[in-house]
Design an enzyme around this catalytic site. Structure first.
Site, PDB file in Angstrom:
ATOM      1  N   ASP A  41      -4.249  30.312  15.317  1.00  0.00           N
ATOM      2  CA  ASP A  41      -3.817  31.057  14.367  1.00  0.00           C
ATOM      3  C   ASP A  41      -2.691  30.257  13.272  1.00  0.00           C
ATOM      4  O   ASP A  41      -1.982  31.084  12.897  1.00  0.00           O
ATOM      5  CB  ASP A  41      -3.187  32.358  15.065  1.00  0.00           C
ATOM      6  CG  ASP A  41      -1.876  32.143  15.832  1.00  0.00           C
ATOM      7  OD1 ASP A  41      -1.670  30.833  16.197  1.00  0.00           O
ATOM      8  OD2 ASP A  41      -1.349  32.987  16.102  1.00  0.00           O
ATOM      9  N   HIS A 246      -3.736   0.732   6.311  1.00  0.00           N
ATOM     10  CA  HIS A 246      -3.729   2.139   6.630  1.00  0.00           C
ATOM     11  C   HIS A 246      -3.152   2.725   8.160  1.00  0.00           C
ATOM     12  O   HIS A 246      -3.649   3.557   8.454  1.00  0.00           O
ATOM     13  CB  HIS A 246      -4.707   3.033   6.133  1.00  0.00           C
ATOM     14  CG  HIS A 246      -5.057   2.942   4.587  1.00  0.00           C
ATOM     15  ND1 HIS A 246      -5.995   3.321   3.718  1.00  0.00           N
ATOM     16  CD2 HIS A 246      -3.901   2.720   3.640  1.00  0.00           C
ATOM     17  CE1 HIS A 246      -5.664   3.349   2.652  1.00  0.00           C
ATOM     18  NE2 HIS A 246      -4.469   2.748   2.379  1.00  0.00           N
ATOM     19  N   ASP A 263       6.291   1.406   5.946  1.00  0.00           N
ATOM     20  CA  ASP A 263       5.674   1.892   4.516  1.00  0.00           C
ATOM     21  C   ASP A 263       6.095   3.453   4.643  1.00  0.00           C
ATOM     22  O   ASP A 263       5.274   4.291   5.198  1.00  0.00           O
ATOM     23  CB  ASP A 263       4.411   1.511   4.173  1.00  0.00           C
ATOM     24  CG  ASP A 263       4.011   1.991   2.753  1.00  0.00           C
ATOM     25  OD1 ASP A 263       4.566   2.893   2.319  1.00  0.00           O
ATOM     26  OD2 ASP A 263       2.970   1.611   2.381  1.00  0.00           O
ATOM     27  N   ASP A 274       8.351   6.014  -2.364  1.00  0.00           N
ATOM     28  CA  ASP A 274       7.170   5.083  -1.724  1.00  0.00           C
ATOM     29  C   ASP A 274       8.002   3.720  -1.469  1.00  0.00           C
ATOM     30  O   ASP A 274       8.014   2.828  -2.585  1.00  0.00           O
ATOM     31  CB  ASP A 274       5.715   5.121  -2.639  1.00  0.00           C
ATOM     32  CG  ASP A 274       4.808   4.339  -1.810  1.00  0.00           C
ATOM     33  OD1 ASP A 274       4.936   4.011  -0.863  1.00  0.00           O
ATOM     34  OD2 ASP A 274       3.834   4.132  -2.533  1.00  0.00           O
ATOM     35  N   HIS A 355      -5.431  -5.893  -1.726  1.00  0.00           N
ATOM     36  CA  HIS A 355      -5.119  -4.372  -2.216  1.00  0.00           C
ATOM     37  C   HIS A 355      -4.447  -4.921  -3.617  1.00  0.00           C
ATOM     38  O   HIS A 355      -3.971  -6.015  -3.905  1.00  0.00           O
ATOM     39  CB  HIS A 355      -4.306  -3.473  -1.524  1.00  0.00           C
ATOM     40  CG  HIS A 355      -2.845  -3.990  -0.972  1.00  0.00           C
ATOM     41  ND1 HIS A 355      -1.839  -4.054  -1.997  1.00  0.00           N
ATOM     42  CD2 HIS A 355      -2.585  -4.565   0.119  1.00  0.00           C
ATOM     43  CE1 HIS A 355      -0.870  -4.710  -0.976  1.00  0.00           C
ATOM     44  NE2 HIS A 355      -1.147  -4.986   0.022  1.00  0.00           N
ATOM     45  N   HIS A 359       0.338   1.513  -8.097  1.00  0.00           N
ATOM     46  CA  HIS A 359      -0.312   2.847  -8.536  1.00  0.00           C
ATOM     47  C   HIS A 359       0.748   3.482  -8.946  1.00  0.00           C
ATOM     48  O   HIS A 359       1.775   3.403  -8.946  1.00  0.00           O
ATOM     49  CB  HIS A 359      -0.977   3.308  -7.190  1.00  0.00           C
ATOM     50  CG  HIS A 359       0.154   3.621  -6.031  1.00  0.00           C
ATOM     51  ND1 HIS A 359       1.122   4.529  -6.001  1.00  0.00           N
ATOM     52  CD2 HIS A 359       0.221   2.959  -4.971  1.00  0.00           C
ATOM     53  CE1 HIS A 359       1.872   4.324  -4.998  1.00  0.00           C
ATOM     54  NE2 HIS A 359       1.505   3.243  -4.366  1.00  0.00           N
ATOM     55  N   HIS A 366       0.152   8.744  -4.555  1.00  0.00           N
ATOM     56  CA  HIS A 366      -0.964   8.123  -5.520  1.00  0.00           C
ATOM     57  C   HIS A 366      -1.138   9.313  -6.751  1.00  0.00           C
ATOM     58  O   HIS A 366      -2.008  10.081  -6.407  1.00  0.00           O
ATOM     59  CB  HIS A 366      -2.114   7.864  -4.558  1.00  0.00           C
ATOM     60  CG  HIS A 366      -2.191   6.647  -3.733  1.00  0.00           C
ATOM     61  ND1 HIS A 366      -2.957   6.597  -2.645  1.00  0.00           N
ATOM     62  CD2 HIS A 366      -0.936   5.704  -3.454  1.00  0.00           C
ATOM     63  CE1 HIS A 366      -2.202   5.467  -1.958  1.00  0.00           C
ATOM     64  NE2 HIS A 366      -1.260   5.191  -2.400  1.00  0.00           N
ATOM     65  N   GLU A 384       4.211  -3.395  -5.226  1.00  0.00           N
ATOM     66  CA  GLU A 384       4.006  -3.699  -3.830  1.00  0.00           C
ATOM     67  C   GLU A 384       2.784  -4.898  -3.293  1.00  0.00           C
ATOM     68  O   GLU A 384       2.009  -4.724  -2.799  1.00  0.00           O
ATOM     69  CB  GLU A 384       3.345  -2.568  -3.373  1.00  0.00           C
ATOM     70  CG  GLU A 384       2.381  -1.630  -3.639  1.00  0.00           C
ATOM     71  CD  GLU A 384       1.897  -0.478  -3.185  1.00  0.00           C
ATOM     72  OE1 GLU A 384       2.022  -0.578  -1.609  1.00  0.00           O
ATOM     73  OE2 GLU A 384       1.875   0.604  -3.641  1.00  0.00           O
ATOM     74  N   TYR A 388      -1.273 -10.719   4.304  1.00  0.00           N
ATOM     75  CA  TYR A 388      -1.581 -10.429   5.588  1.00  0.00           C
ATOM     76  C   TYR A 388      -2.233 -11.604   6.277  1.00  0.00           C
ATOM     77  O   TYR A 388      -3.374 -11.856   5.943  1.00  0.00           O
ATOM     78  CB  TYR A 388      -2.336  -9.179   5.679  1.00  0.00           C
ATOM     79  CG  TYR A 388      -1.926  -7.971   4.642  1.00  0.00           C
ATOM     80  CD1 TYR A 388      -0.978  -7.247   5.169  1.00  0.00           C
ATOM     81  CD2 TYR A 388      -2.274  -7.921   3.451  1.00  0.00           C
ATOM     82  CE1 TYR A 388      -0.328  -6.201   4.357  1.00  0.00           C
ATOM     83  CE2 TYR A 388      -1.382  -7.059   2.546  1.00  0.00           C
ATOM     84  CZ  TYR A 388      -0.554  -6.171   3.282  1.00  0.00           C
ATOM     85  OH  TYR A 388       0.261  -5.297   2.208  1.00  0.00           O
ATOM     86  N   ARG A 397       4.673  -6.615   3.382  1.00  0.00           N
ATOM     87  CA  ARG A 397       4.396  -6.157   2.099  1.00  0.00           C
ATOM     88  C   ARG A 397       5.871  -5.469   1.684  1.00  0.00           C
ATOM     89  O   ARG A 397       6.824  -5.284   2.437  1.00  0.00           O
ATOM     90  CB  ARG A 397       3.713  -4.831   2.010  1.00  0.00           C
ATOM     91  CG  ARG A 397       3.321  -3.904   0.923  1.00  0.00           C
ATOM     92  CD  ARG A 397       2.125  -3.054   0.697  1.00  0.00           C
ATOM     93  NE  ARG A 397       2.193  -1.944   1.700  1.00  0.00           N
ATOM     94  CZ  ARG A 397       1.569  -1.888   2.928  1.00  0.00           C
ATOM     95  NH1 ARG A 397       0.653  -2.587   3.345  1.00  0.00           N
ATOM     96  NH2 ARG A 397       1.741  -0.670   3.581  1.00  0.00           N
ATOM     97  N   GLU A 399       7.813  -3.065  -1.211  1.00  0.00           N
ATOM     98  CA  GLU A 399       7.548  -2.244  -2.345  1.00  0.00           C
ATOM     99  C   GLU A 399       8.641  -1.237  -2.825  1.00  0.00           C
ATOM    100  O   GLU A 399       9.221  -0.769  -2.181  1.00  0.00           O
ATOM    101  CB  GLU A 399       6.591  -1.246  -1.719  1.00  0.00           C
ATOM    102  CG  GLU A 399       6.240  -0.091  -2.420  1.00  0.00           C
ATOM    103  CD  GLU A 399       4.929   0.818  -2.147  1.00  0.00           C
ATOM    104  OE1 GLU A 399       4.938   1.004  -0.684  1.00  0.00           O
ATOM    105  OE2 GLU A 399       4.292   1.479  -2.849  1.00  0.00           O
TER     106      GLU A 399
HETATM  107  N1  GLY Z   1       2.181   4.328   0.742  1.00  0.00           N
HETATM  108  C1  GLY Z   1       0.894   4.248   0.308  1.00  0.00           C
HETATM  109  C2  GLY Z   1       1.139   3.059  -0.728  1.00  0.00           C
HETATM  110  O1  GLY Z   1       1.873   2.377  -0.577  1.00  0.00           O
HETATM  111  O2  GLY Z   1       0.250   3.035  -1.701  1.00  0.00           O
HETATM  112 MN    MN Z   2       2.502   2.638  -2.780  1.00  0.00          MN
HETATM  113 MN    MN Z   3       3.896   2.530   0.114  1.00  0.00          MN
END
Ligand code: GLY
Ligand code: MN
Ligand code: MN
Length: 431
Positions: A41, A246, A263, A274, A355, A359, A366, A384, A388, A397, A399
């Protein structure tokens, strides 16, 4: 409410932007998100639809916004509907908006209980030629479960097949991309809370603990500072896990000598931060880790300077790829000759950086907007770059979140420790 009150003036201005772009004789209908089923529930914690929040500030399920600017009756040009509460609902679920509160939050001219929606909307629709509806449009996302908006749109098209239907999405995307000062303030608050969480992580990270213990430190700082929680599920990836872009299992033990990629971002009043940092678990980068980290940091700094009016994410991504490629040659991952001889359809850099650099960011992590949107002041983007190297169990990374301005890029996370020496000193408890 966990976040400080946002003046209704923001939502009034946001609705004005939309009304100014509508075709004559139009009605706009925007719905709250569904409450989404968890199990038994239980529902998942409620998150308002970003578009509904943008247009009304209403942070409650079962709200509807109708705009019908050409309606002859002034009080029916702008209506918010909210669910009528009662004693039993208050006993079980607590407080819901009264009509006065819904009016105060949204600044809407007219507020009505939801049970009058069907009759009212029929009148608005029959007086209009165009019906503007929202559906969740994201080229990179699809979901098996139809949203409330999609179900409503399908039903309405059956009931009123002879009207002209218009998409709200292109209009709302254009408006949401450029942040108003109140929105920047909320995003800065989300960033400041995120910074606090990172400083806590620097003090508490050590070999032997679990990735989820690091996640718990972040969550603690977020919740105790009034964030609604995480803007997205946090990535706490030690060692080779950092090469899984991810990664969200966060269930491994931190090993002495490894790096850990973090992250994460707070959500404050539905606005996202972010951040990514990569730190040495034992508090000291080894030579190779430091070289790789500084390579990414150099690129990140140069990439930040590319985030200016007139360019696009597509162009920035291309530039950053070139910068990363040059750093990879410097780190001995391949040679300039290899690059010259590479198959252009399968470039060498892609193995180590797969990547994009940026964004849009806002009510969603995003956020709305494609890579081809021309940047304007008021837009906020992530910056970012990453590296790797799976065979070396290194994933890095870095960011930050950058506000586009006429006077150069403004980094909303500029106070978050980023230099190797600063991170090492803080981890040692020197700072
Ligand atoms: N945390 C998601 C990104 O950095 O795009
Ligand atoms: Mn990001
Ligand atoms: Mn991020």
């Amino acid at each position: 409410m966990r976040y400080k009150n946002i003046n209704a003036d923001l939502f009034i201005r946001n609705r004005k932007k939309l009304v100014n772009k509508l075709k004559p004789n139009s009605v706009v209908i925007v719905l709250s998100n569904d409450e989404s089923q968890r199990n038994g529930d239980q529902f998942h914690p409620y998150r308002q639809s970003s578009d509904m929040f943008y247009l009304t500030g209403l942070d409650q399920e079962k709200c509807i916004l109708c705009l019908c600017p050409d309606h002859p009756t002034e009080s029916l040009r702008e209506i918010v509907f909210t669910v009528q509460t009662n004693d039993s609902m208050v006993t079980w679920y607590g407080h819901k908006y009264s009509l006065e509160q819904a009016k105060e939050v949204s600044g809407a001219t007219t507020v009505k209980w939801l049970d009058s929606f069907d009759d009212t909307v029929k009148d608005l629709i029959l007086r209009s030629e165009n019906i503007y509806l929202n559906t969740y449009e994201n080229a990179r996302f699809s979901c098996d479960v139809a949203s409330r908006e999609l179900r409503y749109a399908k039903g309405l098209k059956k009931e009123f097949p002879l009207h002209n239907y218009e998409r709200l999405n292109p209009l709302l995307t254009e408006f949401r991309l450029c942040k108003e000062p109140e929105e920047i303030e909320m995003m800065q608050q989300a960033c400041d809370i995120t910074e606090k969480a990172f400083r806590r992580v620097l003090k508490t990270t050590r070999p032997g603990i679990m990735e989820y213990e690091v996640e718990a430190e972040i969550t603690h700082e977020f919740v105790s500072n009034g964030a609604g929680g995480h803007a997205y599920y946090p990535i706490v990836a030690s060692g080779v896990n950092a090469c899984v872009l991810h990664y969200i299992k966060n269930d491994q033990r931190l090993k002495n000598g490894d790096l850990i990629l973090l992250d994460f971002g707070a959500e404050y009043g539905n606005y996202a931060a972010d951040l990514t940092r990569t730190i040495p678990i034992n508090g000291k980068f080894n030579k190779r880790q430091k070289d790789c980290y500084n390579a990414v940091l150099r690129v990140m700094r140069k990439a930040t300077q590319l985030i200016v009016p007139g360019t696009t994410i597509e162009q920035i991504n291309k530039e950053v790829t070139k910068l990363m490629e040059a750093e990879m040659i410097g780190l001995g991952l391949f040679t300039a000759k290899d690059v010259k001889e590479q198959n252009p359809d399968s470039p060498m850099y892609f193995k180590y950086y797969m990547h994009g650099n940026s964004h849009f960011l806002g009510l969603d992590v995003h956020d709305v907007g494609t890579r081809q949107v021309v940047l304007k002041p008021g837009m906020v983007l992530s910056c970012e770059p990453g590296l790797y190297i799976k065979e070396e169990e290194i994933g890095i990374r870095i960011e930050n979140d950058i506000l586009v301005s006429e006077n150069g890029p403004i980094d909303l996370l500029k106070n978050v420790p980023i230099e190797v020496e600063e991170i090492e000193a803080l981890m040692k408890g020197k700072k």
